[in-house]
Write an enzyme that holds these catalytic residues in place. Structure first.
Site, PDB file in Angstrom:
ATOM      1  N   TYR A 148       0.830  -1.200   0.000  1.00  0.00           N
ATOM      2  CA  TYR A 148       0.000   0.000   0.000  1.00  0.00           C
ATOM      3  C   TYR A 148       0.868   1.254   0.000  1.00  0.00           C
ATOM      4  CZ  TYR A 148      -3.074   3.662   1.840  1.00  0.00           C
ATOM      5  OH  TYR A 148      -3.757   4.844   2.029  1.00  0.00           O
ATOM      6  N   LYS A 152       1.117   4.000  -2.983  1.00  0.00           N
ATOM      7  CA  LYS A 152       0.703   5.388  -2.726  1.00  0.00           C
ATOM      8  C   LYS A 152       1.837   6.347  -3.073  1.00  0.00           C
ATOM      9  CE  LYS A 152      -2.681   6.747  -0.927  1.00  0.00           C
ATOM     10  NZ  LYS A 152      -3.945   7.267  -1.493  1.00  0.00           N
TER      11      LYS A 152
END
Length: 386
Positions: A148, A152
């Protein structure tokens, strides 16, 4: 907000907790608001807020949704916490592919402003950071402990690099910026707080970890809403696009120990605050074991890990950031909030009873802790024949 009264905003992931709060705030200011999400909002939507069902992974749906929009708030993401962090393929598709689709659609449909909701994690990967600012470099991609955070980072880089891109037809430029919020809280928050309360009620919140002096940050949902509206204004010609190409850390500006932050919630619901304190290294090892087990059995039983490695770092290692740049360039002024409204929200929904008996879960947790302690001790023993 004068600009909101004449603008049309589209919010990807707009039916989530934060997206919905942002939509309602914009709508109250007189803006036209479109929620773009895979499922409709669970709450009653004010008449006048439009819901468009779609998926950021589908470019055609994104392009159609942004037609006629003045500004996009790109909030949609996947893999922030829990077992979601372990689904690498979906994380990549939503966070990187979805952001690529949003940028491409903005250029094709001549959308001139894009505010991206990023994360502290683009610069943080378990190292101590005290009062960091936007001059900090991105954490090298291979050092991110979870997919993640890595995706990002890639998405934020793409958004900021897209600033100044010519819109189709030569009708202007795309202006972009990124906000990096701390952990979000507020009454009705749907991701982190219910998980915390669930652990409390099941008798699983039995220890804290890390040093008592370790500090992290949080941001109240209303402060985050304010920051996004201010960032959108600062991208406009009236403000000389002063936020264009920029990233901003957003928090309440009050560093606090993670567990002390939640103490009012634990005690407000009538439970005893745990007194056992474990070292971060031990809890990290437990999380590592849990992720290994999930990798083996996840295809057959997608259980919720108690903690992931990233969650251990985010809650047990000092990292907090200055909001001075957001104050100076956006006019951001966070208001003070506490957890009293959160406690009242949970109590109004029947929480606050004594924990249900969970002897099996407690026994398994005890055994896991003992096993981890033994494994750590054995790792210090000399290897035979060495």
């Amino acid at each position: 907000m004068e600009s909101a009264r004449r603008d049309t905003f589209l919010i990807t992931g707009g039916c989530g907790y934060f997206g919905y709060r942002l939509a309602c705030s914009l709508f109250k200011e007189g803006a036209k608001v479109i929620l773009f999400d895979r499922a409709p909002p669970s709450q009653d939507t004010p008449e006048g807020i439009l819901f468009v069902q779609g998926d950021v992974r589908d470019y055609a749906q994104v392009e159609e949704a942004v037609a006629g929009v003045d500004c996009v708030f790109h909030i949609a993401s996947y893999g922030m916490s829990g077992r979601e962090q372990l689904n690498r393929r979906l994380i990549e598709a939503v966070n990187v592919g979805g952001t690529r689709n949003v940028l491409k659609a903005c250029v094709a449909r001549r959308v001139s402003r894009l505010v991206y909701t990023s994360t502290f994690n683009v610069v943080f990967g378990g190292q101590v950071i005290e009062n960091g600012d936007e001059r900090l470099p991105y954490l090298p991609l291979h050092l991110h402990p979870d997919h993640y955070s890595r995706t990002k980072s890639l998405a934020e880089m793409a958004v900021l690099q897209a600033d100044g891109t010519a819109l189709r037809g030569g009708s202007g430029l795309l202006r972009t910026c990124a906000l990096r919020p701390a952990g979000i809280y507020g009454p009705g928050e749907q991701r982190h707080l219910p998980r915390v309360v669930g652990y409390i009620e099941k008798g699983l919140f039995r220890f804290v970890y890390g040093k008592p002096s370790s500090l992290v940050e949080f941001v109240h949902v209303d402060n985050l809403v304010s920051a996004h509206q201010l960032a959108a204004q600062a991208l406009a010609p009236e403000r000389q696009h002063c936020s264009a190409g920029q990233a901003y850390f957003i928090s309440d500006g009050r560093p606090v120990n993670n567990f002390e932050f939640f103490r009012p919630l634990v005690e407000g619901l009538g439970y005893a605050f745990p007194t056992t304190r474990l070292p971060v290294s031990l809890v990290y090892f437990l999380a590592f074991l849990t992720e290994l087990i999930h990798r083996l059995v996840g295809p057959f039983y997608n259980f919720q890990p108690l903690l992931t490695r990233t969650e251990v770092y985010k809650t047990g290692v000092t990292h907090y950031f200055s909001v001075a740049k957001a104050k100076a360039e956006l006019g951001y002024e966070p208001r003070e909030h506490d957890l009293d409204e959160v406690v009242r929200w949970f109590r109004s929904r029947g929480h606050g009873k004594k924990p249900r008996s969970a002897p099996l879960a407690s026994l398994l947790l005890d055994l896991l802790i003992v096993a981890a302690l033994v494994a750590v001790l054995l790792s210090f023993l000399p290897v035979a024949g060495a």
